[in-house]
Design a protein around this motif. Structure first.
Motif, PDB file in Angstrom:
ATOM      1  N   ARG A   1       5.864  -2.847  53.122  1.00 38.24           N
ATOM      2  CA  ARG A   1       4.569  -3.421  53.464  1.00 38.24           C
ATOM      3  C   ARG A   1       4.675  -4.950  53.359  1.00 38.24           C
ATOM      4  O   ARG A   1       5.260  -5.473  52.405  1.00 38.24           O
ATOM      5  CB  ARG A   1       3.493  -2.887  52.522  1.00 38.24           C
ATOM      6  CG  ARG A   1       2.090  -3.201  52.943  1.00 38.24           C
ATOM      7  CD  ARG A   1       1.064  -2.474  52.076  1.00 38.24           C
ATOM      8  NE  ARG A   1       1.182  -1.024  52.192  1.00 38.24           N
ATOM      9  CZ  ARG A   1       0.316  -0.168  51.664  1.00 38.24           C
ATOM     10  NH1 ARG A   1      -0.733  -0.618  50.982  1.00 38.24           N
ATOM     11  NH2 ARG A   1       0.487   1.128  51.808  1.00 38.24           N
TER      12      ARG A   1
ATOM     13  N   TYR B   1      -3.293  -2.363  56.696  1.00 35.47           N
ATOM     14  CA  TYR B   1      -4.078  -2.072  55.504  1.00 35.47           C
ATOM     15  C   TYR B   1      -4.904  -3.280  55.082  1.00 35.47           C
ATOM     16  O   TYR B   1      -4.416  -4.414  55.103  1.00 35.47           O
ATOM     17  CB  TYR B   1      -3.162  -1.700  54.332  1.00 35.47           C
ATOM     18  CG  TYR B   1      -2.369  -0.441  54.538  1.00 35.47           C
ATOM     19  CD1 TYR B   1      -1.102  -0.474  55.109  1.00 35.47           C
ATOM     20  CD2 TYR B   1      -2.884   0.797  54.138  1.00 35.47           C
ATOM     21  CE1 TYR B   1      -0.358   0.677  55.280  1.00 35.47           C
ATOM     22  CE2 TYR B   1      -2.145   1.963  54.312  1.00 35.47           C
ATOM     23  CZ  TYR B   1      -0.885   1.885  54.893  1.00 35.47           C
ATOM     24  OH  TYR B   1      -0.156   3.035  55.073  1.00 35.47           O
TER      25      TYR B   1
ATOM     26  N   TRP C   1      -6.763  -1.016  47.927  1.00 35.32           N
ATOM     27  CA  TRP C   1      -6.314  -0.849  49.302  1.00 35.32           C
ATOM     28  C   TRP C   1      -7.214   0.102  50.071  1.00 35.32           C
ATOM     29  O   TRP C   1      -7.753   1.064  49.502  1.00 35.32           O
ATOM     30  CB  TRP C   1      -4.889  -0.297  49.326  1.00 35.32           C
ATOM     31  CG  TRP C   1      -3.881  -1.205  48.696  1.00 35.32           C
ATOM     32  CD1 TRP C   1      -3.501  -1.230  47.388  1.00 35.32           C
ATOM     33  CD2 TRP C   1      -3.146  -2.236  49.353  1.00 35.32           C
ATOM     34  NE1 TRP C   1      -2.567  -2.216  47.196  1.00 35.32           N
ATOM     35  CE2 TRP C   1      -2.325  -2.839  48.378  1.00 35.32           C
ATOM     36  CE3 TRP C   1      -3.083  -2.711  50.667  1.00 35.32           C
ATOM     37  CZ2 TRP C   1      -1.465  -3.897  48.681  1.00 35.32           C
ATOM     38  CZ3 TRP C   1      -2.225  -3.752  50.965  1.00 35.32           C
ATOM     39  CH2 TRP C   1      -1.428  -4.335  49.993  1.00 35.32           C
TER      40      TRP C   1
ATOM     41  N   GLY D   1      -5.857   2.472  55.699  1.00 31.19           N
ATOM     42  CA  GLY D   1      -4.977   2.041  56.774  1.00 31.19           C
ATOM     43  C   GLY D   1      -5.471   2.461  58.143  1.00 31.19           C
ATOM     44  O   GLY D   1      -6.167   3.466  58.289  1.00 31.19           O
TER      45      GLY D   1
END
Length: 116
Positions: A45, A94, A106, A109
């Protein structure tokens, strides 16, 4: 409890545009540093763009000049306007919220696919 909901992903041809949105369901939204990250298959990520609580922004070199991060404090929402999309932008994007005291949250996504 911090909840983040992303939307706006999809499939687009190279050169096209998309706008991602992330709505935060928590108080003191303006005090959070907000960001967009992405993760492509088989890769780590990575940061795409970030907007600090004071409004300053940073971008990954790969998206500078093509992507713009913004926020609407009245709507507890951040956006990522993505222009001139390239196949290498294909990833799950995200939303992230970092509190002033350090905790990080988070979203689930949203998939962005750039392909002809």
């Amino acid at each position: 409890q911090v909840q983040l909901v992303e939307s706006g992903g999809g499939s687009v041809q190279p050169g096209g545009s998309l706008r991602l949105s992330c709505v935060g369901s928590f108080s003191s939204f303006s005090r959070y540093h907000m960001g967009w990250y992405r993760q492509a298959p088989g890769k780590q990520r990575e940061l795409v763009a970030r907007i600090r609580s004071g409004g300053s922004t940073i971008y990954a070199d790969s998206v500078k000049g093509r992507f713009t991060i913004s926020r609407d404090l009245a709507k507890n929402t951040i956006y990522l306007q993505m222009n001139s999309l390239k196949p290498e932008d294909t990833a799950v994007y995200y939303c992230n919220a970092e509190a002033w005291y350090g905790s990080s949250s988070w979203g689930q996504g949203t998939q962005v696919t750039v392909s002809s």
